[in-house]
Design an enzyme around this catalytic site. Structure first.
Site, PDB file in Angstrom:
ATOM      1  N   VAL A   1     -45.397 -25.564  11.401  1.00  0.00           N
ATOM      2  CA  VAL A   1     -45.666 -26.902  10.900  1.00  0.00           C
ATOM      3  C   VAL A   1     -45.763 -26.827   9.380  1.00  0.00           C
ATOM      4  O   VAL A   1     -46.510 -26.006   8.847  1.00  0.00           O
ATOM      5  CB  VAL A   1     -47.003 -27.412  11.486  1.00  0.00           C
ATOM      6  N   CYS A   2     -45.029 -27.660   8.683  1.00  0.00           N
ATOM      7  CA  CYS A   2     -45.060 -27.629   7.212  1.00  0.00           C
ATOM      8  C   CYS A   2     -46.441 -28.027   6.697  1.00  0.00           C
ATOM      9  O   CYS A   2     -46.975 -29.080   7.055  1.00  0.00           O
ATOM     10  CB  CYS A   2     -44.027 -28.585   6.634  1.00  0.00           C
ATOM     11  N   ILE A   3     -46.999 -27.185   5.843  1.00  0.00           N
ATOM     12  CA  ILE A   3     -48.369 -27.433   5.384  1.00  0.00           C
ATOM     13  C   ILE A   3     -48.497 -28.703   4.558  1.00  0.00           C
ATOM     14  O   ILE A   3     -49.438 -29.489   4.756  1.00  0.00           O
ATOM     15  CB  ILE A   3     -48.953 -26.208   4.629  1.00  0.00           C
TER      16      ILE A   3
END
Lengths: 130, 99, 130
Positions: free
Chosen positions: A77-79
């Site tokens: 998941v992209c931070i």
């Protein structure tokens, strides 16, 4: 073949996550390697374990978690996108002073570089979005 | 190259842009709401028919079935399931999703 | 992850094209897409951006977002050069359809006709679209 997948929409509103799931499952069943599934934009909402759909509907989040467990998938998941939308793991919640985390099993939060790196490492990168 | 389109041709210009920018010999896979473009009698039929001269057109069966369109697919459109989708991705050297 | 990084150091250079087809502000795709492009610069790949359909509006001069309460990210396109991202391809037909010319854009670009752009897309290793 080594395949990377980018999921750019959240669950339920768009079909993107369903299509990506069906694609990933078919690829795995054909013996391909899914190098990484990267969740970006509203796609990060696929990673909240607080999802509770009606009983007669599919549970998109759990379905990803289960597939991830079965095939040991790297689901990232992209931070930056996650911070915008309130998706947090334990560390991030602590760091931001939030009372709890909500990331579902099998997902991990990491940087956008993981998407570019998947593009470099994979034979193919397929995007599912709106 | 494989082009993946998932928008109804009646909602967005995605299919049109894809067909304009797909080089001869490329494949176009219609998924999700784009499968309506593969049906007979629609205003998009002419565009798809014309495109068939240079491009190979595919449509995702599960999406056609879900939408009640499985019986309305025009001749020349190749039907694939998710396994076939995977094959299209691996058989072509690159792919672009027209979001 | 270590062996992957070794491979990268080994000099795998791929052609990445980021395909922008959405207008700014109405949705987040243009902004978050730009974030990926900036990150990609660190991986020393052969990066280009294509602006097609409403994506050309991302490059329009004179954007002023004060009254809508969003950040104006259009200056970032001018900063791309500093990241060695200089291949900005703009679709001629999309400009024409919108009554725009190269002079209306805030950064130097290469305007391409359909055949040129199609050929450019076809030769990419990785296409990521927003």
């Amino acid at each position: 073949m080594k395949i990377g997948v980018l999921v750019s929409e959240g669950p339920y509103t768009h079909q993107a996550s369903d299509s990506a799931y069906n694609f990933v499952k078919a690829a795995l069943e054909k013996g391909h390697e899914i190098y990484r599934v990267f969740f970006y934009h509203d796609g990060v909402n696929n990673a909240t374990r607080f999802t509770e759909p009606p009983r007669d509907d599919r549970n998109i989040v759990n379905r990803w978690s289960e597939l991830g467990k079965q095939y040991n998938l790297d689901m990232v998941v992209c931070i930056a996108a996650a911070q915008r939308r309130g998706i947090m793991d334990e560390n991030e919640a602590k760091r931001q002073g939030k009372s709890g985390d909500n990331i579902a099993e099998g997902f991990r939060i990491s940087g956008l570089g993981q998407l570019v790196e998947a593009g470099i490492q994979c034979d193919r990168l397929v995007t599912f979005g709106d | 190259m494989l082009h993946i389109v998932n928008k109804s041709p009646f909602e967005r210009n995605t299919l049109e842009s894809c067909l304009r920018l797909a080089t001869k010999g490329s494949a176009v896979l219609l998924t999700e709401d784009a499968v309506y473009a593969a049906t007979t009698g629609s205003a998009a039929e002419g565009k798809i028919k014309a495109a068939m001269a240079d491009l190979k057109i595919y449509a995702l069966s599960p999406d056609l079935q879900a939408r009640g369109m499985a019986g309305r697919v025009m001749d020349g459109v190749n039907l694939v399931d998710y396994g076939g989708f995977v094959d299209l991705v691996t058989e072509h050297s690159n792919c672009q999703s027209w979001l | 992850m270590t062996d992957e990084m070794d491979m990268e150091e080994g000099g795998v250079i791929k052609k990445f094209m980021f395909v922008n087809r959405k207008a700014p502000y109405g949705t987040i795709y243009a902004l978050e897409g730009l974030e990926v492009v900036l990150i990609s610069a660190a991986f020393e790949q052969d990066v280009s951006m294509a602006f097609i359909d409403d994506g050309v509006y991302e490059l329009a001069k004179g954007q002023d977002t004060k009254a809508i309460g969003q950040k104006n990210f259009s200056p970032t396109y001018r900063a791309l050069e500093g990241y060695d991202i200089e291949k900005l391809y703009v679709d001629q037909k999309s400009l024409d359809e919108r009554g725009l010319t190269e002079a209306d854009l805030l950064v130097d670009v290469q305007v391409m006709d359909s055949a040129e752009l199609a050929a450019m897309m076809a030769e990419q290793d990785v296409l990521i679209s927003f």
